[in-house]
Design a protein around this motif. Structure first.
Motif, PDB file in Angstrom:
ATOM      1  N   ARG A 344      11.987  -6.044 -45.232  1.00  0.00           N
ATOM      2  CA  ARG A 344      12.327  -7.447 -44.834  1.00  0.00           C
ATOM      3  C   ARG A 344      12.839  -7.273 -43.272  1.00  0.00           C
ATOM      4  N   LEU A 345      13.598  -6.270 -43.097  1.00  0.00           N
ATOM      5  CA  LEU A 345      14.017  -5.932 -41.710  1.00  0.00           C
ATOM      6  C   LEU A 345      13.240  -5.815 -40.846  1.00  0.00           C
ATOM      7  N   LYS A 346      12.046  -4.981 -41.146  1.00  0.00           N
ATOM      8  CA  LYS A 346      10.954  -4.596 -40.162  1.00  0.00           C
ATOM      9  C   LYS A 346      10.176  -5.887 -39.842  1.00  0.00           C
ATOM     10  N   LYS A 347       9.793  -6.958 -40.832  1.00  0.00           N
ATOM     11  CA  LYS A 347       9.017  -8.128 -40.839  1.00  0.00           C
ATOM     12  C   LYS A 347       9.617  -8.877 -39.565  1.00  0.00           C
ATOM     13  N   SER A 348      11.219  -9.288 -40.112  1.00  0.00           N
ATOM     14  CA  SER A 348      11.964 -10.029 -39.225  1.00  0.00           C
ATOM     15  C   SER A 348      11.970  -9.707 -37.772  1.00  0.00           C
ATOM     16  N   LEU A 349      12.244  -8.220 -37.587  1.00  0.00           N
ATOM     17  CA  LEU A 349      12.442  -8.008 -36.186  1.00  0.00           C
ATOM     18  C   LEU A 349      10.999  -7.985 -35.499  1.00  0.00           C
ATOM     19  N   ILE A 350       9.957  -7.771 -36.189  1.00  0.00           N
ATOM     20  CA  ILE A 350       8.656  -7.957 -35.513  1.00  0.00           C
ATOM     21  C   ILE A 350       8.298  -9.252 -35.382  1.00  0.00           C
ATOM     22  N   GLU A 351       8.631 -10.131 -36.133  1.00  0.00           N
ATOM     23  CA  GLU A 351       8.252 -11.705 -35.776  1.00  0.00           C
ATOM     24  C   GLU A 351       9.238 -12.075 -34.536  1.00  0.00           C
ATOM     25  N   LYS A 352      10.472 -11.430 -34.376  1.00  0.00           N
ATOM     26  CA  LYS A 352      11.126 -12.039 -33.345  1.00  0.00           C
ATOM     27  C   LYS A 352      10.950 -11.214 -32.061  1.00  0.00           C
ATOM     28  N   ASP A 353       9.712 -10.418 -32.264  1.00  0.00           N
ATOM     29  CA  ASP A 353       9.260  -9.593 -31.061  1.00  0.00           C
ATOM     30  C   ASP A 353      10.163  -8.662 -30.216  1.00  0.00           C
ATOM     31  N   LEU A 354      11.162  -8.145 -31.335  1.00  0.00           N
ATOM     32  CA  LEU A 354      12.051  -7.142 -30.769  1.00  0.00           C
ATOM     33  C   LEU A 354      11.611  -5.508 -31.033  1.00  0.00           C
ATOM     34  N   ILE A 355      10.778  -5.470 -32.113  1.00  0.00           N
ATOM     35  CA  ILE A 355      10.178  -4.131 -32.495  1.00  0.00           C
ATOM     36  C   ILE A 355       8.736  -4.399 -32.349  1.00  0.00           C
ATOM     37  N   ASP A 356       7.945  -3.369 -32.627  1.00  0.00           N
ATOM     38  CA  ASP A 356       6.616  -3.201 -32.500  1.00  0.00           C
ATOM     39  C   ASP A 356       5.971  -1.928 -33.568  1.00  0.00           C
ATOM     40  N   THR A 357       4.830  -2.335 -34.210  1.00  0.00           N
ATOM     41  CA  THR A 357       4.372  -1.194 -34.711  1.00  0.00           C
ATOM     42  C   THR A 357       3.672  -0.308 -33.788  1.00  0.00           C
TER      43      THR A 357
END
Length: 381
Positions: A344-357
């Motif tokens: 959930r944390l990964k998904k939310s931070l990716i959607e906020k454009d703060l982290i990337d795969t």
């Protein structure tokens, strides 16, 4: 005085001329696509120089029968905004003077009532909005406008749309995407270059099997320019303005910015203005402080509403943990809850454009200077 050398580095706008570096292979590939009418999608993290690359390549097109229409979709909030912006860009690209685009409006927009707003420069400063009966299938008609004009005038159109991921925010976005794809895929005189700063949204639009734009064109991933090329560029730009920077110090600029193009240019600029004759570590340290100051308001806005779990997750990444977040020692050390909370944390931070795969099951900061700011000014590491 040659102003190009007065301003040796550029950021916040397109890099051109001597301030554009490397990207030789990407420029060559993009030019071939543009020349041969191949639809192109450019995907990369923000601040990698997508707009500069597109502008640079456009300037290399030698075929005078290829006309370029460009617009930025960031300000489009709905389907009508998008088609109005498209109509405006196409009319500007295919008209050489006031009388011609007025005639084009009459000829090609006969089913609509164009409302044309004109600024001080009637050739370049105008916009077109369209009044129409929504009972008619008018969106599709406007989407067909580029092909109709190109065929009638015996030209080819290249339409470049920045921030294309914005259509993913529209109400009933998938329906609009289907409209776009159904019309665009049948056009033979028009090609498209689509790019945007939100990597995960662009991937969702173009790489998802269930989305209309899957396999729409050639997907180009824009990677970082190498440290070697950046170091050479930075040293050359200093030398061109009568200043000196060592390769080691130029390399520190690259390491600090993780070779993100816009940040390399920005930090190099701040070092340059701190330098009288020869750049040194003190110049770099002052420049880093100024870089953090310049971006602080943005970073505060991006992080002030994050939960403790989200901030703790970012803290783990900043400490060099990019995978295996569900290990008990990581969960305990960084207080990110249970292993079920990790996804959930990964998904939310990716959607906020703060982290990337960055690789399968691996994530990192989408912005290296945000990471640096958090470490220096939030966590005081």
């Amino acid at each position: 005085m040659n102003t190009e050398y007065v301003i040796p580095f550029v950021f916040g706008t397109k890099a051109d001329g001597e301030r554009f570096t490397d990207r030789k292979e990407e420029t060559k590939a993009l030019l071939q696509n543009f020349t041969h009418g191949v639809n192109t999608i450019i995907i990369s993290p923000r601040r990698m120089g997508k707009t500069s690359l597109v502008e640079r390549t456009i300037n290399l097109i030698e075929d005078c029968d290829i006309k370029i229409a460009k617009f930025d979709a960031f300000g489009c909030r709905c389907e009508q905004d998008f088609v109005d912006a498209l109509a405006t860009a196409v009319m500007k690209a295919t008209s050489n003077k006031w009388e011609e685009w007025m005639e084009n409006a009459k000829t090609f927009l006969t089913r609509f009532v164009p409302k044309i707003s004109v600024g001080p420069d009637p050739m370049n400063d105008f916009s077109v909005s369209l009044e129409y009966n929504r009972a008619n299938h008018t969106t599709e008609d406007i989407l067909q406008l580029p092909e109709i004009i190109a065929r009638e005038k015996g030209i080819r159109l290249l339409i470049c749309i920045d921030e294309f991921q914005q259509i993913g925010e529209f109400a009933d976005s998938l329906t609009f995407q289907k409209k776009l794809r159904s019309v665009w895929q049948l056009q033979s005189h028009v090609s498209y270059c689509l790019y945007g700063r939100k990597k995960h949204m662009m991937e969702n639009i173009f790489l998802s099997h269930s989305h209309p734009f899957y396999r729409f064109g050639d997907i180009m991933y824009l990677k970082k320019i190498s440290k070697t090329d950046w170091v050479s560029f930075i040293c050359q730009r200093f030398e061109a303005t009568g200043k000196i920077i060592s390769k080691d110090l130029a390399r520190e600029i690259c390491v600090t910015t993780d070779c993100y193009s816009a940040y390399v240019q920005q930090l190099a600029w701040f070092v340059w203005i701190q330098t009288d004759d020869i750049a040194n570590e003190d110049c770099l340290n002052k420049a880093i402080k100024r870089l953090l100051d310049a971006n602080e308001s943005l970073f505060i806005n991006q992080t002030e509403k994050l939960s403790d779990f989200q901030m703790n997750f970012l803290h783990a990444i900043a400490d060099g943990i990019h995978t295996s977040f569900s290990q008990q020692n990581v969960l305990n050390r960084y207080r990110i809850g249970t292993s079920a909370n990790v996804s959930r944390l990964k998904k939310s931070l990716i959607e906020k454009d703060l982290i990337d795969t960055i690789a399968p099951n691996q994530v990192d900061f989408a912005d290296p200077i945000l990471c640096l700011w958090l470490k220096k000014r939030v966590w005081r590491q």
